[in-house]
Design a protein around this motif. Sequence first.
Motif, short mmCIF file in Angstrom:
data_model
loop_
_atom_site.label_atom_id
_atom_site.label_comp_id
_atom_site.label_asym_id
_atom_site.label_seq_id
_atom_site.Cartn_x
_atom_site.Cartn_y
_atom_site.Cartn_z
N THR A 1 62.65 5.31 -1.43
CA THR A 1 63.92 4.76 -1.95
C THR A 1 64.07 3.28 -1.58
O THR A 1 64.43 2.42 -2.42
CB THR A 1 65.10 5.55 -1.36
OG1 THR A 1 64.97 6.92 -1.71
CG2 THR A 1 66.42 5.02 -1.93
N PHE B 1 61.64 1.17 -3.65
CA PHE B 1 62.07 1.07 -5.06
C PHE B 1 63.16 0.00 -5.23
O PHE B 1 63.10 -0.85 -6.10
CB PHE B 1 62.55 2.43 -5.54
CG PHE B 1 63.13 2.40 -6.94
CD1 PHE B 1 62.29 2.35 -8.04
CD2 PHE B 1 64.51 2.38 -7.13
CE1 PHE B 1 62.85 2.30 -9.31
CE2 PHE B 1 65.03 2.34 -8.41
CZ PHE B 1 64.21 2.31 -9.50
N LYS C 1 63.10 -3.79 -7.27
CA LYS C 1 64.06 -4.01 -8.35
C LYS C 1 64.87 -5.28 -8.08
O LYS C 1 65.22 -6.03 -8.98
CB LYS C 1 64.99 -2.80 -8.49
CG LYS C 1 65.90 -2.90 -9.70
CD LYS C 1 66.72 -1.63 -9.83
CE LYS C 1 67.60 -1.71 -11.06
NZ LYS C 1 68.42 -0.52 -11.23
#
Length: 433
Positions: free
Chosen positions: A425, A428, A432
């Motif tokens: 998590t 990620f 981004k």
Amino acid sequence: MLTFKLYYLWIIYFYVTFLNGLLGSSPSFVCKEAQQSSTNGSFNANIGCDEDINTFSLTNDRINQSWSVELENTDIIKYFFVIVGTAEYQMYVVHSNGIQSSKHMCIPEGSNRKSYQQLMTCEYPNVVTGKGNRIIIRQIGNGPLKLFEVKPFGFSRLSKTMILNHTDFLEPISKALDGDIVTYYNSNEDDQASWFLKLDKNYLMKWILVSIRGGNYDVYVKDGGQTTNPSTLCRNFSFTGPNYLKRNNKALECYREMTGDTIVIKRRDDTSMRIFEVYPIICPENHYGPDCAKCKAECISCSPITGVCYQCHGPFYGDFCQHTCPANCLNSMCDQGTGICENWKTEMVTHQSASGEDTTITQEMDVIQDWKKQITTHNIASDEETYITKGIDVRQDVGSNSGDQTRSIILLSVLVVLAVFLVFTVVFFFKKG
């Protein structure tokens, strides 16, 4: 040569006389040959006089069935120990001397002929002596005659080695212990008269044969310096009425088992005491009961009163070694009171391996299921832990530890999964942004 033979005959005579003096004579008659009116299967007549109260002779189901036994010697018969598994019966004492035969009915004390098992005094009607060499038991009415044991008793004397002291100590042998119903001990006291017999050691006893003049009496069995009190009372008994001045016979059974080396007879009324014979039934080793029957074959030794086994031969347990120890006991040995295994067998268990091959794993198995069965059949009276409950606690602890380990592994696996999820998590959102 004749002198030499006579010399050895005198030696043999001396030793026979000496041993008879040491051992005393037997208080009971020896069965020679038994017969019965009919025989049911293999339950022959001799079984009714084999010194084993667990076996029995049996006739067919007919009218007035009878059983008889010829004795090796002829003497006065006053007492009987009888176990008859039947209804009412009659008992006779027969005296056969080769010329004439006389038959006298034996009437048990109180005319009780329906008791299954009893040590009884036999009273003969019409002042009959009761001397005989044959016993006859006849069932009254229909049905089979089932006879476990018949044991006639005469008047005898104790072994000299057992007698340490007695009241009339000036006599070579007490007149109340000489096996002769004609001689007697007569007290000097007319008030609170008593008589005692001191044995060489403590014995366990419950039955005493007494021949005594009428009156009211207390019999005690005590150990050494103990006093005569309710705790040492064996039995009290009385002869009153027309039998007051006669010689009366009594087969005493103490209220409970007694242990002691001294027997005391006290008179409760204010008159002198006349004792003809006293004989405490003290069985030899590995015999028990009023007839001194043999202990069970499975017993190493047994109680001289009840026959309960003190120790068993081989893999047996129970009061009379009547049960076999469980098969899973090590060397087939178990506690002789409870039947619980002293040790457990090691068993071989085969498991299937991952490769499909059989591998033999040796495991020591205490077979908890067997423990559970034994726990349900044995009550644990106290709150204290026994070795059984301790063993179960150990098993429970092992199970508890195994459960803790399993839970730890699961918890660790969950934490690892969560950690991996958090890492993915974070990566990620970092890309981004």
